[in-house]
Structure formats: C-alpha cells, structure tokens
Design an enzyme around this catalytic site. Structure first.
Site, PDB file in Angstrom:
ATOM      1  N   ASP A 374       0.859  -1.174   0.000  1.00 10.68           N
ATOM      2  CA  ASP A 374       0.000   0.000   0.000  1.00 10.68           C
ATOM      3  C   ASP A 374       0.900   1.231   0.000  1.00 10.68           C
ATOM      4  O   ASP A 374       2.100   1.133   0.264  1.00 10.68           O
ATOM      5  CB  ASP A 374      -0.895  -0.036   1.243  1.00 10.68           C
ATOM      6  CG  ASP A 374      -1.794   1.177   1.347  1.00 10.68           C
ATOM      7  OD1 ASP A 374      -2.317   1.613   0.312  1.00 10.68           O
ATOM      8  OD2 ASP A 374      -1.959   1.691   2.464  1.00 10.68           O
ATOM      9  N   THR A 656      -2.520   1.083  -4.615  1.00  9.16           N
ATOM     10  CA  THR A 656      -3.029   2.169  -3.784  1.00  9.16           C
ATOM     11  C   THR A 656      -4.376   2.667  -4.279  1.00  9.16           C
ATOM     12  O   THR A 656      -4.696   2.553  -5.468  1.00  9.16           O
ATOM     13  CB  THR A 656      -2.013   3.347  -3.765  1.00  9.16           C
ATOM     14  OG1 THR A 656      -2.556   4.424  -3.019  1.00  9.16           O
ATOM     15  CG2 THR A 656      -1.701   3.825  -5.175  1.00  9.16           C
TER      16      THR A 656
END
Length: 1173
Positions: A374, A656
């Site tokens: 992430d 993301t």
C-alpha cells in the site's frame, strides 16, 4: 454471512422504526466473526484438521498396527508418546492463534454505538455499519468524513443527506420517520450504491454520496443520524476483507510430498524383506521347525512373509519420525520469538515492537519474490510538510554554514523561531531564517506570496478556543500550504460565503470573496477573486507550473526561467510543487466578466464549457509570484529499503487507492520511478479493447516487436517471456488505473497483464479497490511459482494481506485492522528489510539445514535394520534395544539439531544486509529441494551401510582381550548404537557454521546423557527392579571396556565422516558460492568493526512536478460560496446585502450534479484519465 440460507437476496428492504418488519428478512446483525473455533468445536475440528496432515494420519495407522501382537515387534509407547506430543503442541498453538482472533473480534464488536430505539439519543463518531445519512449537525445535511480505512485517503470528503430528510434533527421527528429503503443486495463495491427511498408517497433516488460506509470517520461534524442498510459481515468493508485462508509454506508442501515418497520407499523395503522372509522360510526356516515351530495361525511361508511385511513397516517407521514435526514447530516458535525480541525492529516513538503473529511462515520469509505494498501510511507518513519555496527568484528552505555551503537538515538542526506570531502552529518546522527576516522586513513579494496561500484555498477553519485553530482541509496539500502561511504571519482565521478574514502580522484584515474559480483535472489550477480593504480587486491563482506558466504576462518571462530552475531542483528532491501567480483586475472589466459568469452559470446547454472559457479568459496575463515545494513525507528509510530489496531480486508493486498523479509522485520519491528509466507505461483505457491494445503496445515495445500478427503469435510470445525476462537489461515501469485494471483482470487479458508487469521493474496500480488489490495478488500467486508478500496499514489492505502467502501489517494511523489480519506486524516499512534479509533468510537457511540433517540421521539410524534383516532370517528383529529406538530422536539427537536450527548463521546480520544477493538462493529454492533431499538420504543410506558392515566385519574377526569371541548380538547392538550417536554428533558439528555455548552444551551434553542412560539401563540395579523391561544387563560395561570395540567405533566414525568432509572442502575451494565468499570475508574482517551499508539515493530530476490538482476534489469552491457548509447562524449574521445572488443558484446546480454523480461518473473518470495522459 448471517443471512437466510433459503434464498439468494436480490434486493434489500429496510424500513425505519419497524423492527418487526425488518426481522422477517433475517439480516445480519452488527457482529463480525473471524475466529475458527469455539469451546465446543475446538477439539473435533482441530483434530480433524491435524489428521489431514499426511504424517499424522500415517502415525495413527502405525499406532493401530502396533497394538496387534502378531505383527508388532515394538511396544506401542514408541509411537503414541511422540504422536500425542505433536497433537498437543499443535493444538495449543492453534488455540492461541484463535484466542487472539476472538480477542480482535471482541474489540471490534464491543465498540459502542448509540442506537435510536424508541426515543433514545444517537450519534456516530466511527461508523460501524453502512448507513444512509438522514441528517447531521451541519447545515443542509452535510457531513464531512475521512475514508482512510476504505481507500487509504486522508483528505476530507463530503456526504449530503437528501433535502427531505435533512431537517430530521430532533428525536421526535426521527421517531415519526417511517421511510422504506429498497436497494441493492450486499456487495463489495465501495464506490457504488443504488437504491430508492419511499416516504410520504414519494420516491427519492439514493447513491453513494448519501451513504456513510463502515470504516468512515466523522470530521468537523458533531453528530449525524442515519438508517442502517448493511451491518456486520454484510457491510461493504467486510465484503472486501476476503476469507481467512489457511497458509502453508512451500517447505510444508514439499515435506508432504517427501513423506509420500518415503512411505513408498518404506513399502518397497517392506516388500523386499517380506519376499526375503518367504524365500528364507521355504529354503532354510523349515529346518528349524522342530524347535522353532510356527504359530497356529501361521499356515505358510507366504503368510509369514505377509506378517513380516507389516512388522518391518513398524520397525522402519522411524525413517519418517514424528519427532520431525515436533522439532519443526519448536524451531518456528523460536524463530518467531527472535523476531519479537529484535530491538532493531522496535519503534520507540510508538513503543511498538515487531510481532510474529503466526509461527508457521517464518522460513517463507526467506523466499519472497513479490511484495505488494500500500502507499498511504505504509510508504508515507500521511503528513504533508511545507519544505521549500521560491519567491521572486529567491529560494528559501535550505540551510548554509559560515562558508556558504549547504548543510544537511537533521533532527539537531535549529528550527526557525516563530514566537513573534502568537497564532503559529507549534508543530510546524522550518529551518531557513532568511524567510522570516524577509517577512519582518515587509518584503512586498514575500507578503503577497503568503497572502495568496492564505486566501486561495477551500480550507474550513475551526477555532475551538481563542488562538487554537484547527484546519479541515479536503486535501493534505491545502492544509500544509495554509499552515505555512499561518506560521509566517498570514493567518487564515475565518470565512463566510462572502468574506475571508486573515490576521496579517497581527492585524485583522477582511477580504470580500467575489468568486472561486474551482479546480478540475483539466484546469489543474484553482483561483480566487477577492476585493481587499483598499478596494482593489485581485485574482490569486495556484496550480501546476506548466499550466500557470502558459498564462503569465510577458513581463514575468525572466522570473519564469529562474523559477523553473528552482522547480527542477525541488522536483529532483522528490518534492511536490505548485506555481503561484496573481493579477490586478480592473473594476469595469470585472463587472462585465461577472455578468457573463452569472449568465453562463444559468444556461442549460454547454454550461461547463462556457464557465471554463470564462475562467480561461480572466486567468490570462498573470504575474508570477513564485513556487512552493511540499514534501509528502516518506517513512524513514523507505527509498533505501526499496533499493536494498530490489538488489535482492524482489519485485515491489504498489497498490493504492490514491489518484494516479499522487501515486506516481511517491514512486519518484521512493526511487521506484526514475527519469533514467527507458519508459513509463500508463494504462488508462476505458474499454476492454483499449486496455488490450495499450497492454500489447507496451509489451511489443519492451520486446522490440513491430507487431503481433495473430493469436498464435501472442501465445508463442507469452511462452517465451520467461527467457525475455532474464535477458532484458533496460528498465521499464507500468502504471495502471483502477478502471483499466478491472478490464485487465478479465480472463482473456490476465496473461498479457502479468507478462507485461513481470517485464517491468516497477508496477504501480492506482485507484484500486480493496478487492482489486486481492485480485492482483491472486493473479501472481496463481500463475507464478513465487512467494508473495502483502504489506499495508489500513482496513482497505486486509483482503490483500489475507490473500498473499505472507501478510504484514503496519501499526499506523489507519487503525489496527491490517495488523489484526496480518501474519507479521511492525511500525515502520523499513523494518521489512530486516524481516526478510535477516530473519527470513536465516529462518529459511536454518530450516533447510535442519531438514537435511534430520533426514540424513534418521535414514542412517533406521536402515541399519534393513541390512540386519539379511542376517537374521528376515525375522523382523531389531538391531537396537527398544529403549534406544524410543530415545534416539527424543533425547539423544534432538537438542543438537534444535540448537543448529535455532542459532546457526552462515553470515551475520550486517553482512546479510550488506549483500542482498545472499537472499537469492531462497527465491530459487536451492537449499532444500527434491535433489537435496535425495542427496541427504543417499548419504544416510551410505552411513547406515557402513555403520552395520564395519562392526559386522570386525566382530567376525576380532577377539576380546581374554581371547574369547564377540559372539553376542547385544554387544554388536551397543557398538552400532554408540557409533551412530558419535557419527551423527560429529556430523552436526561439521554442519554447524555458527557455534554458541548452547551448541557446545547440547552436543557434548547429548553424548554424556547417552552414555549415562546406556550404563544406567544396562546396570545390575535397574535389571533387579525391572528384569523384563531391561534385558541388556551388563552389556555396555562388558562391551565398552574393550579397546578393540573403541577402535571399531573410531574406524566407523572416520569412514562415515571423512568422505563428506572432503567433498565439502573441495566444493568450497573449487566452486565457492556467494555465501562462501562472504563468510570468508567475514572471518577475515572479524577484528574490524561493523561497517554501515551506504546506499546512494538517486535524485529525482523530473519535469513532472505538480500533483496538486490530482489530490483535490472538484466542487468545494461552489460549496463554500453557497454558504451551505457554514453554520446557519454564521451565514445569516455575515451575509452582505450587496452580494449578488447568483452563487446560491450555482451551488444548487452543483449539488444537483452531485446527486446525479452515479449517472455520469464514467464520463468524469474518462475525463480525468484523459487529463492524466
């Protein structure tokens, strides 16, 4: 999911204040459950799971065979004791893991939410269900939320209730509300909701802008009321979490295969010995029937062979010792404690240590090939910092020493003193005192620069007490810029729909807000038009430098060139930049322009285009003020960690929920993207065909192909990709948007997506949903024989973490959901380097050496019975006594191999980090595989052959000191057993690379314990107490007192050990591996101090400098000028009588468009991506 199992839900019906009606549908309550067992189901389910392991089932069958006296030549306790031990240890471990799952479930389920039931009050701060917003403390039913747990974004978002429900702010009105919602069934689409509210004989359409999803956090909103639509496991967040999967390492899977192979080998040996028994009974055994008669049930030689087969299966079962599994669990537990105790992975600022939340995956950490990370909160700190600026051709932000040399800014560098400003934010840090001096000297350019930052934004201020300002910004960039202006003396204090109040160097100044020219992804800028107290009308604008520079007055050309150089310098440091400009407006011109704007905002056709043309018209001929440089603060050590992991041949993909431009800027900051890369491919197609064409074009570009003529060519090209991957030297990057990824994950495009991604050094997927993150991980798991690791810090990462082979949670600012779902957790991304390159590599190295040695010693131990069978008439008699067989793996040889498996190191931790290439053997599975297993077992078989035949040959020739022969089987057994214990002890000493006091103690202690037990069990005293259990009375004393026996033991040890020692020496000398070379360097540098690893950080030099517009959200300007986000009292008291009424129509139109967002979202996304290209 707790729903009625008799039908598939096609639509959801929920009626307010009608519990009896809602109970008919058996919807899920708000309770979640991730645990596997309860107190009643633990024992049966856990035993069922454990006996699914091949070895456990095998030993259970073996135990059953051992209680049959006709075929058992070993006591049942030799199997049941270690089997029960394994089952108990594994059950305790599983129970502990599930206890923590119960604990995390209770933590979530016990969060308090006040619910409106028959008149009780209710409000949410943390949304625990998916609710339809009815009303809030804010005007017009507005509600500000943060969705970090859903998409990783920390910028402020707005939700608005329906106009008809926005005034239901009292308990009495809410109790009378009886609306019914009919909507879509539970699903995992975070960005979409379709439904209808039926109330008072009217229908009202519902979309995602009316919903507060589980995981949202209220910001700048005191309370809100809503009706629960989805709860518990049916919420969109939980639907995205995925199922908890049982994770097994590749070594576990290999061991299951090897157990089957060994079992097949065991059957082969049993068949050979059974055939031998049948032949022996026919040819020789019949001669002994007079004094060795057959039992009544033994009718023939064939049946004797059948019984012998099962007897040998029992005797030779130690070739797969159950103690192996006990030892493996102990090793994994020890490796987990080493991770927990590592002080170098402890983060003191949060008092957080690394934690191994599972004990089954440690060696897998040494084999990772793909990392899925992430961005927000994982690579970054979620903090934007005003770092540098350029004002009127002068840069500020760097620190210089007395020799005018630039000094690196550290924690010890003195900060600027802002004590002159009582309204400053004390958390703000700046290090260049010259900027404060320019402010104090009232430099006009500097003052105008910060005045622009204080006026041109959409931030909402909240003054909780006198001088205590809190800014609610809908993008973190905005907040950083306004905070910078605040500290340098231009404090944004308050706003109304018509005014903005600043405190300029201590003086309150109110500006009349005439218009906000809001940003969008095409404009890449925003502007405000204000009238200052002197009556002058000014336009202030900020945006992407390329956009601003195109609209400057020619008089700013020289300043533009200078500022452009500064921008390149800022961008080279990975900073996010904006250009600032202003324009003085003539009163008459502005009045004419305002009339045009009023007309354009009311037309029906081409309204957006006409407004854009008017904005473009007035934003021409601006004068440049300067530029800002904001640092999207990375976590400490992120670029160095990524560089080090790349050297270890680990591919890092960023997944993301952020916008494309923001993600790419972080990519440059982390050095994952660099300007010296050959190409950065951006995939942003909106249809399947567009995405397919873009993927093909990118792949052809990399492979140097001019065209792909047919589907057959594509298949051929895909088949050869593995070769191309190894030969491509150029560096490429792939960036793909969420809507394009949805098409690329279709079955027909999956292969080309994966091929292209693996040909690229860097892969960034942006605007992806939690489920898409999991799908990308699953794609690599399914098609690549590689170990995957997912790392994240928010609830939106849980699905990805659960899907990957290894899940790592970061204890961040987005809650603990990722940590609770993870296998390992720590506080900073940089600790991943140590987790993999040190602990992971060591765990894999230790486990492989342990397994190799364990199979070697057990083949050497067990196969002696096989050779003995040819000399005992295949009678299934054991060479050793039963106590030696029972204690060999549990007592005599267990601790030395555990010490090696726990503490051994080929190189130390500093060299493990200094030479990342040492990690590659784990990725290639070189240290323990089927070939290595075959070599270990071959060495064990050879050792067993020598262990039997050297003493056998010696005993047939030598005599005792008194001239008598060694004729008893017991002395022969003691000699072989002693030789075996000494040989395996010497071998483990030679295999150990890193000696500790524990290794010495365990090896020498095990030998001492062996001789102590041997002499005790064969002593007169214990025979007197248990004559039937210890028949070898005096054998050890008589046998080991003979010098010739010790010579036989010495000869056996030397012959067994020396060949392997010679082979190892020649291999290291003639064909050294990288590990051998590093170990040699380590030994030669042992007296030198540890050297720190210095990785040169590549500076970013890019013309792609601004990401401002992409972290912003359209519509806030109109929201502010409408006054609908202001308190009603504030709006009514601050309204100017001379204010033109057009803006209220403007905001109503904007809100109407927002209500229709679900219908036009596709077009908006398309427009955004066109702008990104």
């Amino acid at each position: 999911m707790t729903v009625c199992s008799f039908f598939v839900e096609k639509e959801r019906r929920v009626k307010a204040n009608a519990r009896d009606y809602n109970d008919k549908f058996s919807y899920a309550d708000n309770r979640i459950k991730t645990s596997k067992y309860n107190i009643f189901t633990f024992l049966p389910i856990n035993l069922f799971e454990q006996f699914q392991r091949v070895a456990n089932a095998y030993f259970l069958v073996l135990l059953i065979l051992q209680v049959i006296p006709e075929i058992s030549s070993l006591s049942w306790f030799t199997t049941i004791v270690p089997l029960v031990l394994v089952l108990v240890i594994t059950a305790v471990k599983d129970a502990t893991d599930d206890y923590f799952r119960h604990k995390s479930d209770q933590q979530v389920n016990n969060r308090q939410s006040q619910v409106l039931i028959r008149g009780s009050d209710s409000y949410w701060i943390y949304t625990q269900a998916d609710i339809l917003l009815l009303c809030s403390s804010e005007p017009y039913g507005l509600c500000y939320i943060e969705t970090a747990e859903l998409d990783g974004e920390t910028n402020l978002k707005v939700r608005q209730a329906l106009t008809v429900t926005s005034d239901l702010g009292s308990i009495s009105k809410l109790m009378d509300f009886d609306g019914e919602v009919i909507c879509e069934p539970p699903n995992n689409k975070l960005d979409k909701f379709t439904g209808t509210l039926y109330w008072r004989d009217n229908k009202y359409p519902l979309d995602n802008e009316k919903m507060l999803l589980r995981g949202c956090v209220l910001r700048n909103t005191e309370w809100c009321f809503g009706i629960v639509i989805f709860a518990g496991l049916q919420t969109k967040l939980m639907q995205n979490c995925g199922r908890t999967k049982f994770k097994r390492t590749s070594i576990d899977k290999l061991m299951n295969t090897l157990v089957l192979w060994i079992f097949a080998f065991l059957i082969c040996m049993g068949v050979i010995l059974a055939i031998g028994n049948t032949i022996w009974e026919n040819w020789i055994g019949r001669n002994f029937e007079v004094f060795l008669p057959w039992d009544e049930f033994q009718s023939s030689a064939v049946f004797s062979g059948f019984l012998t087969f099962w007897s040998y299966i029992i005797i030779l079962n130690t070739v797969v010792p159950i103690s192996l599994y006990v030892s493996v669990e102990v090793l994994r537990l020890g490796h987990s404690f080493f991770i927990n105790w590592d002080r170098k992975m402890y983060y003191s600022q949060m008092d957080t240590a690394a934690e191994a939340r599972t004990t089954t995956l440690n060696e897998e950490l040494g084999q990772v090939e793909f990392i899925f990370s992430d961005k927000t909160g994982t690579l970054t700190q979620n903090i934007m910092v005003f770092s540098k600026c350029s004002i009127n051709g002068q840069t500020y932000g760097d620190v210089y020493d007395e020799f005018d040399q630039k000094v690196e800014i550290t924690e010890k560098t003195a900060c600027v003193d802002f004590s002159f400003n009582p309204l400053c934010d004390r958390r703000f840090k700046f290090y260049d005192c010259s900027l404060v001096e320019a402010i104090k000297l009232e430099d006009p350019a500097v003052q105008e620069f910060f005045r622009l930052l204080a006026l041109c934004h959409t931030v909402m201020p909240e003054e909780k007490s006198e001088g205590h300002l809190v800014y609610q910004a809908q993008s973190p960039d905005e907040g950083a810029l306004v905070t910078a202006a605040r500290n340098f003396g231009f404090v944004f204090r308050a706003r109304t729909p018509e005014t903005v109040t600043l405190c300029e160097m201590g003086r309150a100044v109110t500006y009349q807000l005439l218009a906000i020219l809001d940003f969008n992804n095409v404009r890449k800028r925003m502007s405000v038009i204000v009238r200052n107290p002197q009556g002058q009308i000014k336009l202030y604008s900020k945006g992407a430098d390329t956009i601003i520079f195109e609209r400057l007055d020619p008089s700013s050309d020289d300043l533009m060139c200078t500022t452009s150089e500064h921008l390149s310098e800022f961008a080279g440091e990975g900073l996010r930049t904006l250009a600032l400009a202003y324009k003085d407006l003539d009163e008459d011109y502005f009045e004419v322009w305002m009339k045009k704007l009023l007309f354009a905002s009311t037309v029906i056709e081409n309204r957006e285009d006409q407004l854009a043309d008017l904005y473009e018209e007035i934003e021409q001929g601006m004068k440049l003020l300067g530029a800002t440089a904001i640092e999207d603060k990375l976590q400490e050590g992120v670029p160095e960690t990524i560089a080090c992991l790349s050297l270890a041949d680990i591919k890092i993909w960023v997944l993301t929920g952020d916008k494309l431009e923001t993600a790419m800027n972080i990519g440059y900051s982390c050095n994952m993207l660099r300007d010296d890369m050959n190409e950065v491919f951006v995939i942003s197609g909106h249809t399947l065909l567009e995405v397919q064409q873009q993927l093909r074009s990118a792949k052809e570009h990399i492979l140097g192909l001019s065209r792909v003529s047919s589907a057959g060519d594509v298949e051929k090209m895909c088949a050869e990709d593995s070769v191309f991957e190894e030969t491509i030297i150029a560096e490429y990057a792939l960036v793909i948007n969420g809507h394009s990824l949805a098409h690329a994950l279709e079955p027909q495009l999956e292969p080309i997506l994966l091929d292209l991604a693996c040909l690229c050094k860097t892969v960034i997927c942006c605007r992806v949903t939690p489920m898409q993150k999991a799908q990308v991980v699953e794609l690599v798991k399914r098609h690549k024989k590689a170990v995957t690791l997912a790392i994240g810090d928010g609830a939106n990462d849980v699905s990805m973490i659960k899907t990957a082979h290894i899940g790592v949670g970061i204890s961040g600012q987005e809650g603990m959901q990722a940590v609770l779902a993870s296998d390992y957790s720590f506080a900073q991304f940089r600790y991943l380097q140590r987790l993999l390159l040190v602990h992971g590599r060591w765990s894999y190295f230790r486990m492989c050496n342990f397994l190799g040695y364990f199979f070697y010693k057990n083949f050497a131990f067990t196969l002696v019975h096989f050779w003995y069978g040819f000399f005992c008439g295949f009678s299934a008699q054991t060479v050793y006594d039963q106590w030696f067989i029972t204690l060999f793996n549990i007592v005599y040889t267990s601790l030395p191999v555990l010490a090696m498996g726990l503490f051994d190191q080929d190189v130390n931790d500093q060299n493990s980090l200094r030479y990342p290439s040492l990690y590659k053997p784990g990725q290639q599975n070189l240290l323990f595989n089927k070939r290595q297993f075959f070599l270990c077992t071959l060495q064990g078989m050879a050792t067993s052959f020598l262990l039997f035949f050297i003493p056998y040959g010696a005993f047939s020739l030598m005599v005792k000191e008194d001239g008598s022969h060694f004729s008893d089987q017991q002395a022969f057994a003691v000699t072989i057993a002693t030789s075996l214990v000494i040989v395996v002890s010497v071998q483990i000493g030679l295999d150990t690379h890193y000696w500790t006091a524990v290794n010495h103690f365990f090896i020498w202690g095990s030998l001492t314990v062996y001789f102590a037990i041997l002499f005790a069990m064969q002593s007169d005293g214990i025979f007197g107490i248990f004559p039937s259990n210890f028949p070898y009375i005096g054998t050890a004393r008589n046998c080991l007192s003979e010098k010739s026996v010790w010579l036989v033991i010495l000869l056996t040890t030397v012959v067994c050990v020396v060949p392997g020692l010679v082979v190892s020496f020649l291999r290291v000398d003639l064909f050294p591996t990288l590990t051998d070379k590093v170990r040699h360097l380590q030994q030669s540098r042992r007296k030198q101090g540890p050297q720190e690893q210095n990785l040169r950080r590549v500076r970013r030099t890019s013309s792609r400098r601004s990401a401002y517009a992409f972290s912003h959200q359209q519509g806030y300007g109109e929201l502010i000028t409408s006054g609908k986000n202001m308190r009603m009292s504030t709006v009514s008291s601050a309204r100017s009588p001379g204010r033109t009424p057009h803006s209220s129509n403007w905001i109503e139109n904007m809100l109407k468009r927002k209500n229709e967002v679900s219908c036009v979202s596709f077009e908006n996304v398309k427009l955004e991506c066109m702008a990104l290209i």
